[in-house]
Design a protein around this motif. Structure first.
Motif, PDB file in Angstrom:
ATOM      1  N   GLU A  93       0.774  -1.155  -0.075  1.00 51.44           N
ATOM      2  CA  GLU A  93      -0.091   0.049  -0.007  1.00 51.44           C
ATOM      3  C   GLU A  93       0.902   1.188  -0.095  1.00 51.44           C
ATOM      4  O   GLU A  93       1.810   1.258   0.641  1.00 51.44           O
ATOM      5  N   ILE A  94       0.378   2.348  -0.687  1.00 49.00           N
ATOM      6  CA  ILE A  94       1.041   3.590  -0.655  1.00 49.00           C
ATOM      7  C   ILE A  94       0.258   4.574  -0.103  1.00 49.00           C
ATOM      8  O   ILE A  94      -0.960   4.735  -0.456  1.00 49.00           O
ATOM      9  N   ILE A  95       0.832   5.455   0.598  1.00 51.50           N
ATOM     10  CA  ILE A  95       0.126   6.372   1.431  1.00 51.50           C
ATOM     11  C   ILE A  95       0.427   7.770   0.505  1.00 51.50           C
ATOM     12  O   ILE A  95      -0.563   8.687   0.653  1.00 51.50           O
ATOM     13  N   ASN A  96       1.695   7.975  -0.042  1.00 50.79           N
ATOM     14  CA  ASN A  96       1.813   9.354  -0.675  1.00 50.79           C
ATOM     15  C   ASN A  96       2.163   9.052  -2.283  1.00 50.79           C
ATOM     16  O   ASN A  96       1.378   9.444  -2.837  1.00 50.79           O
ATOM     17  N   ASN A  97       3.186   8.669  -2.373  1.00 54.45           N
ATOM     18  CA  ASN A  97       3.599   8.777  -3.837  1.00 54.45           C
ATOM     19  C   ASN A  97       4.454   7.363  -4.087  1.00 54.45           C
ATOM     20  O   ASN A  97       5.290   6.784  -3.369  1.00 54.45           O
ATOM     21  N   ALA A  98       4.368   6.884  -5.298  1.00 53.22           N
ATOM     22  CA  ALA A  98       5.021   5.976  -5.956  1.00 53.22           C
ATOM     23  C   ALA A  98       5.825   6.419  -7.445  1.00 53.22           C
ATOM     24  O   ALA A  98       5.084   6.832  -8.160  1.00 53.22           O
ATOM     25  N   ASN A  99       6.978   6.128  -7.253  1.00 50.32           N
ATOM     26  CA  ASN A  99       7.850   6.700  -8.386  1.00 50.32           C
ATOM     27  C   ASN A  99       8.146   5.624  -9.318  1.00 50.32           C
ATOM     28  O   ASN A  99       9.021   4.873  -8.913  1.00 50.32           O
ATOM     29  N   LEU A 100       7.517   5.372 -10.396  1.00 51.65           N
ATOM     30  CA  LEU A 100       7.776   4.380 -11.209  1.00 51.65           C
ATOM     31  C   LEU A 100       8.840   4.681 -12.192  1.00 51.65           C
ATOM     32  O   LEU A 100       8.573   5.495 -13.118  1.00 51.65           O
ATOM     33  N   ILE A 101       9.855   4.004 -12.033  1.00 46.55           N
ATOM     34  CA  ILE A 101      11.271   4.529 -12.851  1.00 46.55           C
ATOM     35  C   ILE A 101      11.539   3.312 -13.951  1.00 46.55           C
ATOM     36  O   ILE A 101      11.427   3.699 -15.230  1.00 46.55           O
ATOM     37  N   THR A 102      11.645   2.448 -13.468  1.00 47.10           N
ATOM     38  CA  THR A 102      12.089   1.067 -14.544  1.00 47.10           C
ATOM     39  C   THR A 102      11.343  -0.071 -13.886  1.00 47.10           C
ATOM     40  O   THR A 102      11.833  -0.360 -12.624  1.00 47.10           O
ATOM     41  N   GLY A 103      10.928  -1.036 -14.706  1.00 44.04           N
ATOM     42  CA  GLY A 103      10.719  -2.302 -14.278  1.00 44.04           C
ATOM     43  C   GLY A 103       8.963  -2.297 -13.849  1.00 44.04           C
ATOM     44  O   GLY A 103       8.536  -1.323 -13.123  1.00 44.04           O
ATOM     45  N   ASN A 104       8.460  -3.254 -14.307  1.00 46.99           N
ATOM     46  CA  ASN A 104       6.923  -3.304 -13.910  1.00 46.99           C
ATOM     47  C   ASN A 104       6.566  -3.868 -12.452  1.00 46.99           C
ATOM     48  O   ASN A 104       7.481  -4.546 -11.887  1.00 46.99           O
ATOM     49  N   ILE A 105       5.545  -3.543 -11.987  1.00 48.63           N
ATOM     50  CA  ILE A 105       5.159  -4.181 -10.852  1.00 48.63           C
ATOM     51  C   ILE A 105       4.309  -5.348 -11.160  1.00 48.63           C
ATOM     52  O   ILE A 105       2.961  -5.049 -11.622  1.00 48.63           O
ATOM     53  N   VAL A 106       4.701  -6.594 -11.093  1.00 51.02           N
ATOM     54  CA  VAL A 106       3.805  -7.580 -11.355  1.00 51.02           C
ATOM     55  C   VAL A 106       3.134  -8.385 -10.255  1.00 51.02           C
ATOM     56  O   VAL A 106       3.542  -8.651  -9.351  1.00 51.02           O
ATOM     57  N   THR A 107       1.679  -8.258 -10.553  1.00 47.70           N
ATOM     58  CA  THR A 107       0.879  -9.155  -9.399  1.00 47.70           C
ATOM     59  C   THR A 107       0.203 -10.271 -10.139  1.00 47.70           C
ATOM     60  O   THR A 107      -0.117 -10.182 -11.678  1.00 47.70           O
ATOM     61  N   PRO A 108       0.063 -11.188  -9.504  1.00 52.60           N
ATOM     62  CA  PRO A 108      -0.979 -12.337 -10.039  1.00 52.60           C
ATOM     63  C   PRO A 108      -2.135 -12.061 -10.770  1.00 52.60           C
ATOM     64  O   PRO A 108      -3.038 -11.773  -9.942  1.00 52.60           O
ATOM     65  N   ARG A 109      -2.512 -12.452 -11.801  1.00 53.59           N
ATOM     66  CA  ARG A 109      -3.758 -12.217 -12.396  1.00 53.59           C
ATOM     67  C   ARG A 109      -4.823 -13.163 -12.041  1.00 53.59           C
ATOM     68  O   ARG A 109      -6.144 -12.901 -12.369  1.00 53.59           O
ATOM     69  N   SER A 131       7.303   0.760 -17.167  1.00 57.86           N
ATOM     70  CA  SER A 131       7.270   0.663 -15.909  1.00 57.86           C
ATOM     71  C   SER A 131       5.786   1.097 -15.437  1.00 57.86           C
ATOM     72  O   SER A 131       5.327   2.129 -15.644  1.00 57.86           O
ATOM     73  N   LYS A 132       5.066   0.103 -14.971  1.00 56.61           N
ATOM     74  CA  LYS A 132       3.508   0.149 -14.760  1.00 56.61           C
ATOM     75  C   LYS A 132       3.163  -0.944 -13.998  1.00 56.61           C
ATOM     76  O   LYS A 132       4.159  -1.665 -13.454  1.00 56.61           O
ATOM     77  N   VAL A 133       1.897  -1.280 -13.793  1.00 55.94           N
ATOM     78  CA  VAL A 133       1.404  -2.283 -13.120  1.00 55.94           C
ATOM     79  C   VAL A 133       1.034  -3.377 -13.992  1.00 55.94           C
ATOM     80  O   VAL A 133       0.075  -3.439 -14.766  1.00 55.94           O
ATOM     81  N   ASP A 134       1.904  -4.471 -14.011  1.00 53.19           N
ATOM     82  CA  ASP A 134       1.448  -5.694 -14.816  1.00 53.19           C
ATOM     83  C   ASP A 134       0.722  -6.493 -14.019  1.00 53.19           C
ATOM     84  O   ASP A 134       1.110  -7.563 -13.487  1.00 53.19           O
ATOM     85  N   GLY A 135      -0.746  -6.312 -13.652  1.00 57.64           N
ATOM     86  CA  GLY A 135      -1.673  -7.219 -13.024  1.00 57.64           C
ATOM     87  C   GLY A 135      -2.550  -6.037 -12.327  1.00 57.64           C
ATOM     88  O   GLY A 135      -3.064  -5.422 -12.884  1.00 57.64           O
ATOM     89  N   TYR A 136      -3.003  -6.248 -11.042  1.00 59.90           N
ATOM     90  CA  TYR A 136      -3.813  -5.504 -10.374  1.00 59.90           C
ATOM     91  C   TYR A 136      -3.376  -4.297  -9.813  1.00 59.90           C
ATOM     92  O   TYR A 136      -2.536  -4.431  -8.923  1.00 59.90           O
TER      93      TYR A 136
END
Length: 390
Positions: A93-109, A131-136
């Protein structure tokens, strides 16, 4: 990016172990305000890690990093620079800011309970093709949000605009045929539709959960094959698989921008939880065989005097299954309506043109009415001589 200012350290507290391949927290960790902590190894969080005010970064060069454990870590600020992706086996969980620079955030679909959750006023920056969310991705206590979702090297964001605050909502993108989805216990037959005149994408879909009436904006790219759904982008509409009716239904088109290669499409208002998945739809090829006829030109003076206040199309009652589109002289759609019943009174229902439900300017407009029951298309001109009044 100011990585040279980041102090990459591991907090080695009581009940916290730094092994060769992971940091295992089964006690309590906290990042204080002004402190920056960098994880270069996997994080296993079986303890308390939710009272953070500083920056928690994940840095993996030519490697991947995994976050797992029984407890959800909560970060104030977070930074993702992991060449081979950050894999989540537990939510974060993020309260303030997530800085997406390189690499996906991968979650199980196949498990949407594992996601990155943006709480309250939290936001992100830096989303891009790598650099994004590859999943949920999920939100808590937000009205509006752009989900930075996609798959592999494609960013396929979904914009959610809700009429009230979402206590919780989540979204993922799937580059899959809805007829044969890989992670759902049901299939979504694209031949099962509320009308034969509707066409449904077989290339992709989004899974969106929200209990609040909302509009969504979807986007397409060259891999979406939008040209198979319509001759013009104005033929497109958002469609959803109705849980109650067990078929695809038209969720509307209140705004469309772009070309057949790249563009965006906005729905009408609907409740996402009423639909298993949503995607982009269009017009069935059967419409191409319709007879194109010139219809009368119409004259409107929508001033409330009871004369020519509405666009009354002759014979519309013979084809209740119809679609009306009205364009201004620049070719911009200003009004569209399925199952039109002579209710156009000079107001636009397209948010991108004027304020929605506001009166249109005087002038000449072009209209197309598709009469599905009669297999006909009619077109003509509409002369509007005064603004509609509320």
């Amino acid at each position: 990016m100011k990585l040279f200012k980041i102090i990459s350290i591991f907090l080695l507290l009581q009940n916290t172990i730094v092994a060769q391949d992971a940091v295992h927290n089964f006690g309590a960790m906290q990042v204080h305000n002004g402190t920056s902590v960098g994880f270069h190894l996997d994080l296993v969080n079986d303890g308390v890690f939710n009272e953070n005010l500083g920056l928690v970064g994940f840095y993996g060069y030519d490697k991947s990093i995994t976050v797992s454990g029984t407890n959800t870590p909560v970060f104030y600020d977070s930074e993702i620079l992991v060449d081979n992706n950050l894999y989540l086996e537990t939510p974060i969980e993020i309260i303030n800011n997530a800085n997406l620079i390189t690499g996906n955030i991968v979650t199980p679909r196949d498990n949407s309970d594992i996601h990155i959750n943006f709480l309250n006023s939290a936001f992100y920056i830096g989303e891009n093709m790598v650099s994004k969310v590859d999943g949920y991705a999920a939100i808590t206590n937000k009205d509006d949000f752009i989900f930075p979702v996609g798959t592999e090297d494609r960013l396929r964001m979904l914009t959610l605009n809700s009429q009230a605050t979402n206590a919780f909502a989540k979204c993922a993108y799937f580059y899959e045929d809805p007829n044969n989805p890989s992670t759902f216990n049901e299939t979504f037959d694209t031949d099962e539709k509320e009308t034969d005149f509707l066409k449904v994408s077989e290339k992709e879909f989004w899974h969106l959960e929200s209990a609040i009436p909302s509009t969504v904006t979807l986007n397409w790219d060259i891999y979406s094959n939008i040209n198979t759904l319509g001759e013009f982008i104005t033929d497109l509409k958002v469609v959803g698989w109705s849980k109650a009716q067990q078929h695809w239904v038209d969720l509307g088109n209140t705004d469309v921008q772009g070309s057949l290669t790249l563009g965006t499409l906005t729905s009408d208002i609907f409740v996402p939880n009423d639909y298993s998945i949503i995607t982009i739809g269009g017009n069935n090829d059967i419409l191409e065989t319709y007879n194109l006829l010139e219809l009368d030109n119409y004259y409107m003076t929508p001033n409330g005097d009871g004369v020519n206040d509405f666009l009354v199309i002759d014979g519309i009652e013979d084809s209740p299954n119809n679609n009306l589109q009205i364009y201004n002289r620049y070719g911009v759609m200003v009004f569209s309506k399925n199952n039109y019943t002579n209710e156009f009174g000079g107001y636009s229902n397209r948010s991108s043109v004027v304020t929605r439900n506001d009166g249109l300017a005087s002038g000449i407009y072009f209209y197309i009415i598709t009469l599905n029951d009669l297999r006909q298309k009619h077109q003509g001109y509409l002369y509007l001589t005064s603004n509609a009044k509320k």
